[in-house]
Design a protein around this motif. Structure first.
Motif, PDB file in Angstrom:
ATOM      1  N   SER A  77       0.826  -1.209   0.000  1.00  0.00           N
ATOM      2  CA  SER A  77       0.000   0.000   0.000  1.00  0.00           C
ATOM      3  C   SER A  77       0.859   1.257   0.000  1.00  0.00           C
ATOM      4  CB  SER A  77      -0.919   0.015   1.224  1.00  0.00           C
ATOM      5  OG  SER A  77      -1.828  -1.055   1.154  1.00  0.00           O
ATOM      6  N   ALA A  78       1.947   1.226   0.749  1.00  0.00           N
ATOM      7  CA  ALA A  78       2.795   2.411   0.871  1.00  0.00           C
ATOM      8  C   ALA A  78       3.437   2.810  -0.455  1.00  0.00           C
ATOM      9  CB  ALA A  78       3.878   2.167   1.924  1.00  0.00           C
ATOM     10  N   PHE A  79       3.773   1.829  -1.260  1.00  0.00           N
ATOM     11  CA  PHE A  79       4.516   2.129  -2.481  1.00  0.00           C
ATOM     12  C   PHE A  79       3.697   1.948  -3.761  1.00  0.00           C
ATOM     13  CE2 PHE A  79       7.644   0.787   0.765  1.00  0.00           C
ATOM     14  CZ  PHE A  79       8.180   2.040   0.989  1.00  0.00           C
ATOM     15  N   ALA A  80       2.378   1.864  -3.602  1.00  0.00           N
ATOM     16  CA  ALA A  80       1.501   1.773  -4.770  1.00  0.00           C
ATOM     17  C   ALA A  80       1.520   3.108  -5.512  1.00  0.00           C
ATOM     18  CB  ALA A  80       0.076   1.432  -4.334  1.00  0.00           C
ATOM     19  N   ARG A  81       1.443   3.033  -6.836  1.00  0.00           N
ATOM     20  CA  ARG A  81       1.420   4.236  -7.677  1.00  0.00           C
ATOM     21  C   ARG A  81       0.135   4.233  -8.501  1.00  0.00           C
ATOM     22  NH1 ARG A  81       6.660   3.180 -10.969  1.00  0.00           N
ATOM     23  NH2 ARG A  81       5.423   1.295 -11.159  1.00  0.00           N
ATOM     24  N   ALA A  82      -0.400   5.387  -8.734  1.00  0.00           N
ATOM     25  CA  ALA A  82      -1.638   5.494  -9.515  1.00  0.00           C
ATOM     26  C   ALA A  82      -1.450   4.885 -10.900  1.00  0.00           C
ATOM     27  CB  ALA A  82      -2.062   6.951  -9.628  1.00  0.00           C
ATOM     28  N   THR A  83      -0.263   5.035 -11.454  1.00  0.00           N
ATOM     29  CA  THR A  83      -0.010   4.506 -12.799  1.00  0.00           C
ATOM     30  C   THR A  83       0.026   2.985 -12.836  1.00  0.00           C
ATOM     31  OG1 THR A  83       2.375   4.766 -12.442  1.00  0.00           O
ATOM     32  CG2 THR A  83       1.215   6.558 -13.588  1.00  0.00           C
ATOM     33  N   ASP A  84       0.046   2.339 -11.677  1.00  0.00           N
ATOM     34  CA  ASP A  84      -0.060   0.875 -11.645  1.00  0.00           C
ATOM     35  C   ASP A  84      -1.484   0.426 -11.977  1.00  0.00           C
ATOM     36  OD1 ASP A  84       2.584   0.710 -10.796  1.00  0.00           O
ATOM     37  OD2 ASP A  84       2.060   0.508  -8.666  1.00  0.00           O
ATOM     38  N   TYR A  85      -2.446   1.343 -11.861  1.00  0.00           N
ATOM     39  CA  TYR A  85      -3.853   0.986 -11.949  1.00  0.00           C
ATOM     40  C   TYR A  85      -4.575   1.625 -13.128  1.00  0.00           C
ATOM     41  CZ  TYR A  85      -2.477  -0.543  -7.401  1.00  0.00           C
ATOM     42  OH  TYR A  85      -1.800  -1.176  -6.398  1.00  0.00           O
ATOM     43  N   GLN A 105       0.176  -5.357  -6.211  1.00  0.00           N
ATOM     44  CA  GLN A 105      -0.665  -4.270  -6.695  1.00  0.00           C
ATOM     45  C   GLN A 105      -2.132  -4.537  -6.365  1.00  0.00           C
ATOM     46  OE1 GLN A 105       0.671  -4.493 -10.746  1.00  0.00           O
ATOM     47  NE2 GLN A 105       1.987  -2.686 -10.536  1.00  0.00           N
ATOM     48  N   VAL A 106      -2.572  -5.755  -6.529  1.00  0.00           N
ATOM     49  CA  VAL A 106      -3.956  -6.110  -6.210  1.00  0.00           C
ATOM     50  C   VAL A 106      -4.204  -5.957  -4.706  1.00  0.00           C
ATOM     51  CG1 VAL A 106      -5.653  -7.982  -6.202  1.00  0.00           C
ATOM     52  CG2 VAL A 106      -4.190  -7.634  -8.203  1.00  0.00           C
ATOM     53  N   ARG A 107      -3.225  -6.337  -3.897  1.00  0.00           N
ATOM     54  CA  ARG A 107      -3.391  -6.229  -2.436  1.00  0.00           C
ATOM     55  C   ARG A 107      -3.504  -4.781  -1.960  1.00  0.00           C
ATOM     56  NH1 ARG A 107      -1.736 -10.564   1.043  1.00  0.00           N
ATOM     57  NH2 ARG A 107      -1.543 -12.480  -0.148  1.00  0.00           N
ATOM     58  N   ALA A 108      -2.984  -3.843  -2.723  1.00  0.00           N
ATOM     59  CA  ALA A 108      -3.051  -2.429  -2.331  1.00  0.00           C
ATOM     60  C   ALA A 108      -4.412  -1.809  -2.623  1.00  0.00           C
ATOM     61  CB  ALA A 108      -1.946  -1.649  -3.032  1.00  0.00           C
ATOM     62  N   ILE A 109      -5.266  -2.534  -3.314  1.00  0.00           N
ATOM     63  CA  ILE A 109      -6.601  -2.021  -3.665  1.00  0.00           C
ATOM     64  C   ILE A 109      -7.554  -2.216  -2.484  1.00  0.00           C
ATOM     65  CG2 ILE A 109      -8.603  -2.298  -5.182  1.00  0.00           C
ATOM     66  CD1 ILE A 109      -6.649  -3.271  -7.360  1.00  0.00           C
ATOM     67  N   ASN A 117     -19.638   8.036 -12.345  1.00  0.00           N
ATOM     68  CA  ASN A 117     -18.655   8.478 -13.332  1.00  0.00           C
ATOM     69  C   ASN A 117     -17.887   7.303 -13.934  1.00  0.00           C
ATOM     70  OD1 ASN A 117     -19.258  11.230 -12.899  1.00  0.00           O
ATOM     71  ND2 ASN A 117     -17.970  11.217 -11.085  1.00  0.00           N
ATOM     72  N   GLY A 118     -18.358   6.114 -13.751  1.00  0.00           N
ATOM     73  CA  GLY A 118     -17.668   4.938 -14.273  1.00  0.00           C
ATOM     74  C   GLY A 118     -17.075   4.122 -13.142  1.00  0.00           C
ATOM     75  N   ILE A 119     -16.090   3.318 -13.470  1.00  0.00           N
ATOM     76  CA  ILE A 119     -15.466   2.439 -12.476  1.00  0.00           C
ATOM     77  C   ILE A 119     -14.497   3.255 -11.618  1.00  0.00           C
ATOM     78  CG2 ILE A 119     -13.961   0.447 -12.161  1.00  0.00           C
ATOM     79  CD1 ILE A 119     -15.120  -0.679 -14.762  1.00  0.00           C
ATOM     80  N   GLU A 120     -14.582   3.060 -10.325  1.00  0.00           N
ATOM     81  CA  GLU A 120     -13.707   3.754  -9.375  1.00  0.00           C
ATOM     82  C   GLU A 120     -12.840   2.737  -8.650  1.00  0.00           C
ATOM     83  OE1 GLU A 120     -16.069   6.082  -6.665  1.00  0.00           O
ATOM     84  OE2 GLU A 120     -17.344   6.831  -8.276  1.00  0.00           O
ATOM     85  N   ILE A 121     -11.561   3.052  -8.537  1.00  0.00           N
ATOM     86  CA  ILE A 121     -10.626   2.218  -7.773  1.00  0.00           C
ATOM     87  C   ILE A 121     -10.192   3.025  -6.566  1.00  0.00           C
ATOM     88  CG2 ILE A 121      -8.354   1.139  -7.728  1.00  0.00           C
ATOM     89  CD1 ILE A 121      -8.600   0.506 -10.615  1.00  0.00           C
ATOM     90  N   LYS A 122     -10.319   2.417  -5.408  1.00  0.00           N
ATOM     91  CA  LYS A 122      -9.866   3.075  -4.176  1.00  0.00           C
ATOM     92  C   LYS A 122      -8.691   2.258  -3.641  1.00  0.00           C
ATOM     93  CE  LYS A 122     -11.500   4.587   0.298  1.00  0.00           C
ATOM     94  NZ  LYS A 122     -10.860   4.840   1.266  1.00  0.00           N
ATOM     95  N   LEU A 123      -7.577   2.940  -3.388  1.00  0.00           N
ATOM     96  CA  LEU A 123      -6.399   2.281  -2.832  1.00  0.00           C
ATOM     97  C   LEU A 123      -6.393   2.432  -1.318  1.00  0.00           C
ATOM     98  CD1 LEU A 123      -3.667   3.427  -5.387  1.00  0.00           C
ATOM     99  CD2 LEU A 123      -4.993   1.314  -5.363  1.00  0.00           C
ATOM    100  N   ASN A 124      -5.702   1.523  -0.654  1.00  0.00           N
ATOM    101  CA  ASN A 124      -5.525   1.635   0.795  1.00  0.00           C
ATOM    102  C   ASN A 124      -4.787   2.930   1.101  1.00  0.00           C
ATOM    103  OD1 ASN A 124      -6.736  -0.862   1.572  1.00  0.00           O
ATOM    104  ND2 ASN A 124      -4.929  -1.901   0.775  1.00  0.00           N
TER     105      ASN A 124
END
Length: 175
Positions: A77-85, A105-109, A117-124
């Motif tokens: 979660s700490a090192f997840a980047r928006a561009t990963d998603y 990357q999946v675990r950080a979601i 507005n469409g599909i939303e992804i929320k990160l930890n």
């Protein structure tokens, strides 16, 4: 170990809060400062510390959850980047396929949902994960350390010097 110490240790194992555990074991204590100080002291008791350590080890074996696993999960979660998603193609935001993402990357979601507005992804919470990792690594010191060993050493050296001068019959110069 006394019965009260065992109650303290068992309560401490619930949430690792020594102040709360001390107040449960010793309900006559009304002040938080007293419970905090005595709870902290109780954790240094050899019997209590050994009991807590053994119980924590048992729990780790039983749950198969290790400290390394927790730290690794925080790191995802700490090192997840928006561009990963997501990626931006010709000004349009496109969400990447989760089957193309790494396990980390999946675990950080925290969640995926279809919104207005469409599909939303929320990160930890990245900031919280970084804070917890920093604490684990000892990077943040919430306590003020007022020990001044250099001054203490200097004072001791001066005392030794004056004692030597006194013993030799030579007094230090007086202005």
């Amino acid at each position: 170990m006394t019965e009260k110490q065992k109650i303290f240790a068992d309560e401490y194992l619930i949430d690792l809060n020594a102040t709360r555990a001390y107040r449960v074991a010793y309900p006559s204590v009304k002040k938080d400062e007293t419970a905090r100080a005595n709870g902290s002291r109780m954790l240094t008791n050899a019997n209590v510390a050994k009991y807590i350590s053994e119980r924590m080890e048992e729990r780790q074996k039983r749950t198969e959850v290790t400290q390394d696993m927790v730290v690794q999960e925080l790191a995802y979660s700490a090192f997840a980047r928006a561009t990963d998603y997501v990626e931006i193609v010709n000004g349009v935001v496109r969400i990447k396929n989760t089957s193309d993402m790494t396990e980390g990357q999946v675990r950080a979601i925290a969640g995926i949902k279809e919104g207005v507005n469409g599909i939303e992804i929320k990160l930890n919470d990245k900031e919280k994960a970084l804070e917890l990792l920093g604490r684990h690594l000892g990077m943040w010191n919430d306590k003020l350390d007022i020990k001044t060993p250099a001054i203490d050493d200097s004072i001791k050296e001066m005392e030794v010097y004056f004692e030597q001068q006194k013993a030799s019959g030579s007094e230090p110069p007086v202005e």
